[in-house]
Design an enzyme around this catalytic site. Sequence first.
Site: not given
Length: 858
Positions: A44, A155, A160
Amino acid sequence: AESFIETPASDVAAELLAEDQLGLLTGQMVGHFRIAGVLATGGMGEVYLAEDMRLGRKVALKLLPPQFTINADRVRRFEQEARATSALNHPNIVTIHEIGQTDSLHFIATEFVDGVTLREHMANTRMPIGEVLDVAGQVASALEAAHEAGIVHRDVKPENVMLRLDRIVKVLDFGLAKLAPHPAVAVDPQAPTKSMVNTNPGVVMGTVNYMSPEQARGAEVDAGTDIWSLGVVLYEMATGRAPFEGETPSHVIVSIMESEQPPLVRNAEVPAELERIVTKALRKKRVDRYQTVSDLALDLKSLKQELEVEARLQRPLQPNTNGREATTKKGGQVVETVHGPAAHMADIATARTTSSVEYLVSEIKRHRRGAALAAAAVFVAVAAIAYFFYPTSGGGAIDSVAVLPFINSSGDPNAQYLAEGISDSIINSLSRLPNLKVNSLNSVLRYKGQQLDPQAVGREQNVRALLIGRVTQRGDDLTISAELVDVRDNRRLWGEQYSSKLSSILVVQGEIARQISEGLRLRLSGEEKKQLAKQSTANNDAYLLYSLGNYYFRQKTKEAFEKSIESFEQAIKLDPNYALAYAGIAGTYMFMISRGFLRSQEYEQKVEWAALKALRLDDSLAEAHVSLGVHKFINFDWVGAEKEIKRGLELDPNSLQANSSYASYLWAHGRADEALRYTIRARELESRPDRGEGAFAYYMARQYDKAIELYRKNLEKKPDNAQAQVLLGEAYVAKGLPAEGVAEMQKGMALDAATLDKRRWDRYPLLAYAYAAAGRRDEALQILGEQKRLAKQRYVSPYNFAIIYTGLGDKDRAFEWLTKCVEQRVLIIFHLKSRPLFDPLRSDPRYPDLLRRMNLEP
């Protein structure tokens, strides 16, 4: 030819994309950000530690890969979502400072989180279940806020999720997956075996292991996708492995779509309830999963709180080493030595430092035979009353009774809780008999310590008979006496006295039980005798702790409530199946929330857990049904609330809690006239009828003259009642006499000046409202400033500010704070539809919108 298409095309594409990295150098400028170093690289984008040269702060600067920004429409939609995310301002969502572009670089500047990713944390330690639930709960809270704003993460994975050094969780990269191109299959070929910190470019909507079945099929995603991914993360935190694995990413996808996850390896640390939560989150069909992440968060929070309570109850008790006295020290010096079977109770009588509940337990164990005598006396008193209420033949049955608080004749305030506990136990037992009206303990506590005329008390209580008793303790000697009086002519219907040495009390108990069982055999049906003999607990020590908890609860202070909960929890430790103690916990937490001592969102799940536990053990407990019903108030589940509260009323029509709670339900729906009947009944049952609840009900029904009349009568009986004085002022303001309202409220403030708790909604905010109504705006603003300063030091309910701004005529700020009340589920917000002070807001279109958010039709 032999290796043709053995590697999926998406894997090859990801490897090609990996070559396209940006690679900025330390010191290089990106707009007004100076690069300080690399934090991470991945599919990303690249993340750098940078310094914001304008504001002088550290930021995390994410540079988006060029292939993500080719599609201008996709970039626009991403920026819209990122801005919406930044507006959430949620403690578990990383703050987005800026979204921008310089030259050909698109970047996002976010707060710099000093910590590690969840992936790194899991690699370094085996997470205990408490930490697993805490992290998952914080992630769920972040997702809940995002979903309410229409934002799906897409996601959710350990990379994350950041854990700060103070263990606050931050969720990263909301909406980034929306930028990614959409190849046919989106996978990370290294996911099953590597740390997955550096994911390959081209991975769409998360590493393959965390994809939902609909993601793997390329279908549209929604909040259910985030729920699935969080379920995978939860499973991995609990077990240390992913639930869906395979030799290749394609095998993983097949496993996700077709296989069930292996069961959790349950042991002492992994409860079965966690298995249920994970299984429900990982249902293949979205319709079978949790329908909202808030439902998942609720289950996580409930399980965490239940485990915390159980852990607390497992802590070993630490009895006083001398076994016979408790000492209190101040400055290293012994200032108090308290003797007796409830040594720590002395603080209530003397207002001195409190010793621990653990000491009481040790003393109870030493005097357990005294408890047996008390239990036997309770049984005898109940049986004797039943004898007269159910005659074998002839005469009219006595159909109503009030059990007065037993008199503590010991001269020792430590024994007071036992005297009241005996009265309460008799009331609870008699309440199980059909066709017998038994007044609550709350309705008779007002007579404690008074010289009584039984006939006058009988008229006030509207009963045919009174049970009067006393308890005397002299060292190891305990005497309990009781008599039943017919209030029509003051005739003594029955009386008995029981004396014993503690060493022989068990023998006496057996003899008493035998005599009473013989006397009752023909007078009660088999089921009635069974109900009468029913014991809430067989553990005498637990019973005494429960009585102590109720005694503390009746003090109605924050400190006493906390001691009450501690006592109930100690009772449960001794008897894990003690339903009444669980009901006590639920009721106490609920009362603390209603008083503004606790935040609804932090403690309401403890109410639900304790109430449900009580009802699983004994579905006939009216108080547990009512606590569960009021808990549903907080969640605006009005259908469920009415069902539970009405069930409580059916089980115990004389329950103060049930009657007052149903009145509150009716107020919430704007049915103040109907609420009057239940409020008046609750006032009759209240031990302190001068508090003014009946007058407040007339005020809510807009019968201001009647309300003022009753407040005046209350103040004649109890001139120092600050609460009644302030609410009298509110009634005058509603009647259109603000100057008189200010004068009355100022009297209340003067009465309560020494002990006033400014956190309460019903004191200074109401005075500010009255000042504003009387044209004394500067004085209202002064109170507003005091409330704001106080809010920086401790919790102040948003309801306070909603009242003040309503009085000031600032509708925008009033609705802002009322909205916070709804969002924070402040219990007192149920007044919104009936309370006259909110009348100036009713014509505003935001008012019906707010009611709809509370599931109340405008």
